[in-house]
Write an enzyme that holds these catalytic residues in place. Sequence first.
Site, PDB file in Angstrom:
ATOM      1  N   CYS A   1       0.835  -1.199   0.000  1.00 38.27           N
ATOM      2  CA  CYS A   1       0.000   0.000   0.000  1.00 38.27           C
ATOM      3  C   CYS A   1       0.868   1.246   0.000  1.00 38.27           C
ATOM      4  CB  CYS A   1      -0.883   0.041   1.238  1.00 38.27           C
ATOM      5  SG  CYS A   1      -1.941  -1.406   1.390  1.00 38.27           S
TER       6      CYS A   1
ATOM      7  N   GLY B   1      -0.411   0.413  -4.897  1.00 39.81           N
ATOM      8  CA  GLY B   1      -1.700  -0.239  -4.714  1.00 39.81           C
ATOM      9  C   GLY B   1      -2.716   0.296  -5.684  1.00 39.81           C
TER      10      GLY B   1
ATOM     11  N   ASN C   1       0.513   0.351   5.854  1.00 39.20           N
ATOM     12  CA  ASN C   1       1.276  -0.386   4.835  1.00 39.20           C
ATOM     13  C   ASN C   1       2.120  -1.432   5.552  1.00 39.20           C
ATOM     14  OD1 ASN C   1       4.187   0.455   2.825  1.00 39.20           O
ATOM     15  ND2 ASN C   1       2.771  -1.223   2.571  1.00 39.20           N
ATOM     16  N   GLY C   2       2.004  -2.678   5.095  1.00 38.45           N
ATOM     17  CA  GLY C   2       2.754  -3.776   5.727  1.00 38.45           C
ATOM     18  C   GLY C   2       1.791  -4.811   6.276  1.00 38.45           C
TER      19      GLY C   2
ATOM     20  N   TYR D   1      12.024  -4.070  -7.075  1.00 40.27           N
ATOM     21  CA  TYR D   1      10.855  -3.912  -7.944  1.00 40.27           C
ATOM     22  C   TYR D   1       9.826  -2.891  -7.448  1.00 40.27           C
ATOM     23  CZ  TYR D   1       6.251  -5.064  -9.919  1.00 40.27           C
ATOM     24  OH  TYR D   1       5.015  -4.994 -10.499  1.00 40.27           O
TER      25      TYR D   1
ATOM     26  N   CYS E   1       6.288 -14.057   1.240  1.00 37.55           N
ATOM     27  CA  CYS E   1       6.544 -12.896   2.107  1.00 37.55           C
ATOM     28  C   CYS E   1       5.388 -12.761   3.092  1.00 37.55           C
ATOM     29  CB  CYS E   1       6.659 -11.621   1.269  1.00 37.55           C
ATOM     30  SG  CYS E   1       6.873 -10.144   2.290  1.00 37.55           S
TER      31      CYS E   1
HETATM   32  P1  AMP Z   1       6.061 -13.642 -13.740  1.00 38.58           P
HETATM   33  O1  AMP Z   1       6.902 -13.973 -14.918  1.00 38.58           O
HETATM   34  O2  AMP Z   1       4.618 -14.027 -13.959  1.00 38.58           O
HETATM   35  O3  AMP Z   1       6.615 -14.164 -12.489  1.00 38.58           O
HETATM   36  O4  AMP Z   1       6.017 -12.039 -13.627  1.00 38.58           O
HETATM   37  C1  AMP Z   1       7.180 -11.364 -13.411  1.00 38.58           C
HETATM   38  C2  AMP Z   1       6.934  -9.880 -13.282  1.00 38.58           C
HETATM   39  O5  AMP Z   1       5.914  -9.571 -12.301  1.00 38.58           O
HETATM   40  C3  AMP Z   1       8.201  -9.229 -12.782  1.00 38.58           C
HETATM   41  O6  AMP Z   1       8.348  -7.948 -13.366  1.00 38.58           O
HETATM   42  C4  AMP Z   1       7.926  -9.145 -11.314  1.00 38.58           C
HETATM   43  O7  AMP Z   1       8.740  -8.225 -10.653  1.00 38.58           O
HETATM   44  C5  AMP Z   1       6.483  -8.756 -11.287  1.00 38.58           C
HETATM   45  N1  AMP Z   1       5.960  -8.903  -9.908  1.00 38.58           N
HETATM   46  C6  AMP Z   1       6.357  -8.178  -8.871  1.00 38.58           C
HETATM   47  N2  AMP Z   1       5.709  -8.478  -7.759  1.00 38.58           N
HETATM   48  C7  AMP Z   1       4.881  -9.463  -8.054  1.00 38.58           C
HETATM   49  C8  AMP Z   1       3.954 -10.204  -7.276  1.00 38.58           C
HETATM   50  N3  AMP Z   1       3.786  -9.963  -5.979  1.00 38.58           N
HETATM   51  N4  AMP Z   1       3.269 -11.162  -7.890  1.00 38.58           N
HETATM   52  C9  AMP Z   1       3.469 -11.384  -9.193  1.00 38.58           C
HETATM   53  N5  AMP Z   1       4.337 -10.705  -9.973  1.00 38.58           N
HETATM   54  C10 AMP Z   1       5.037  -9.735  -9.422  1.00 38.58           C
END
Ligand code: AMP
Length: 459
Positions: free
Chosen positions: A2, A28, A102-103, A244, A384
């Site tokens: 968030c 978010g 957030n968290g 990211y 996580c």
């Molecule tokens: P995938 O190949 O489906 O694993 O998607 C990869 C992309 O989704 C990357 O750019 C990831 O950093 C991004 N991403 C970041 N956080 C998440 C998340 N919590 N769940 C899914 N994809 C994420």
Amino acid sequence: MCGIIGISKHKEAAKLAYLGLYALQHRGEEAVGVASFDGKDVNIKKDRGLIADNFKERDLDNLKGETAVGHTRYSTTGSSNVKNIQPFLVKHKKRSIAIAHNGNLTNTEELHQALEEQGSIFQTTMDSEVIVHLLARAKNGDIKKWFLEVLGQLRGAFSLVFMVEDVIVGARDPQGFRPLCLGKLDGNYILASETCAFDLLKAEFIREIEPGETVFIQADKIESIFLPNAKAEKKAHCIFENIYFARPDSNIFGDNVYQVRKRLGAALAKEHPVKADFVMSIPDSGNYAATGYAQELGMPLEIGLIRNHYIGRTFIQPTQFLRDFRVRVKLNPIRSVLEGKKIIIVEDSIVRGTTSRSRIEVLRSVGVKEIHMRISCPPIISPCFYGIDFPSKNELIAANKSIKEIADFIKVDTLEYLSREGMRSVMNNPKNFCDACFSGEYPVDIPKNQSKYLLEGVK
Ligand code: AMP
């Protein structure tokens, strides 16, 4: 995950919170809300969806007052139903309290059970509501002791902004999992998850709220207290914010996110160079690491995928004919750049692997000859519990497949990840980071019930 913001003593408090949320929208996209205090009452507007889609001029005019708090939501506990939209507002002993969180707390279930046994009736299924119930039950009348008593009972990740009438309270857990920054705007203090919100509002970045610190803000006055032993606790900033999540134009955890991502890319290039015609990224998240990777090896950097910025939400049900519509509408490959080429494609991370697989399919469709994929973090092997929506182990591709098997699944010629050592080496103060998603080493005890929906009775 968030985004949160708090504004103290400004004639346009709600408008500033609303504008600041534009800079925090990436944290978010599910729901958004702003609450303001007008000296007597709290006014609130919250809804599902993006900021731009939700607030009309009339809504902002109705959000009167000089104190405001705002929130953008991406649900990591509780479902995305309307009741769970923040700021969450309660009235206790004639005092209104709004909370933006957030968290993820890790002792929600224990606290929730104890509160229910004492008679609390919950309206939502969010961990954040537990905090307001604790506030309502705390014995201390003095605001500082009151907050210390409550925040001391929380475990896990919390960056919080409260609006207690005309006082803005900002708090961060002792590990400092999530960011929370302090700024000044027209002489008075403001709080936001990331400094990019200050840039937008032309506010001055003062400092980060320290792990374990709680600040009480009224206009240009700020008082700070620390949870007992907070300074002695090991810090555990979320390394994935740098990889990211946070915006590259933000400064968090004492560093600039863009520079960290470039350093990750350079470290990746040192560990896993490969001969190819050029380097390219999967936009936008891979852009910065790709730049660092190409610069380190002195290789050309090309833009082979063009992002469509106007997609918003697509409600079109894909037919067989438009099976990969969602993927293609977002990123379109440039055949003249890619056809017949050997390329290095840099991505920030792989979670499930499904998006990466579709992107590679798109690249193959325009005749790319060789694809060498490089990832600017190690394989994600553990969920996580502190606020990033990383699913259970069985959905994390790297928890279930070897790197070679992932390469086969995504259909790339080679796949390499940055090592844990390489990743940590580019962080300033690497010991101060949590990298549990890559190592399974959790700095704070994880919950027994690990369901995102634990307060909804869903397993
Ligand atoms: P995938 O190949 O489906 O694993 O998607 C990869 C992309 O989704 C990357 O750019 C990831 O950093 C991004 N991403 C970041 N956080 C998440 C998340 N919590 N769940 C899914 N994809 C994420």
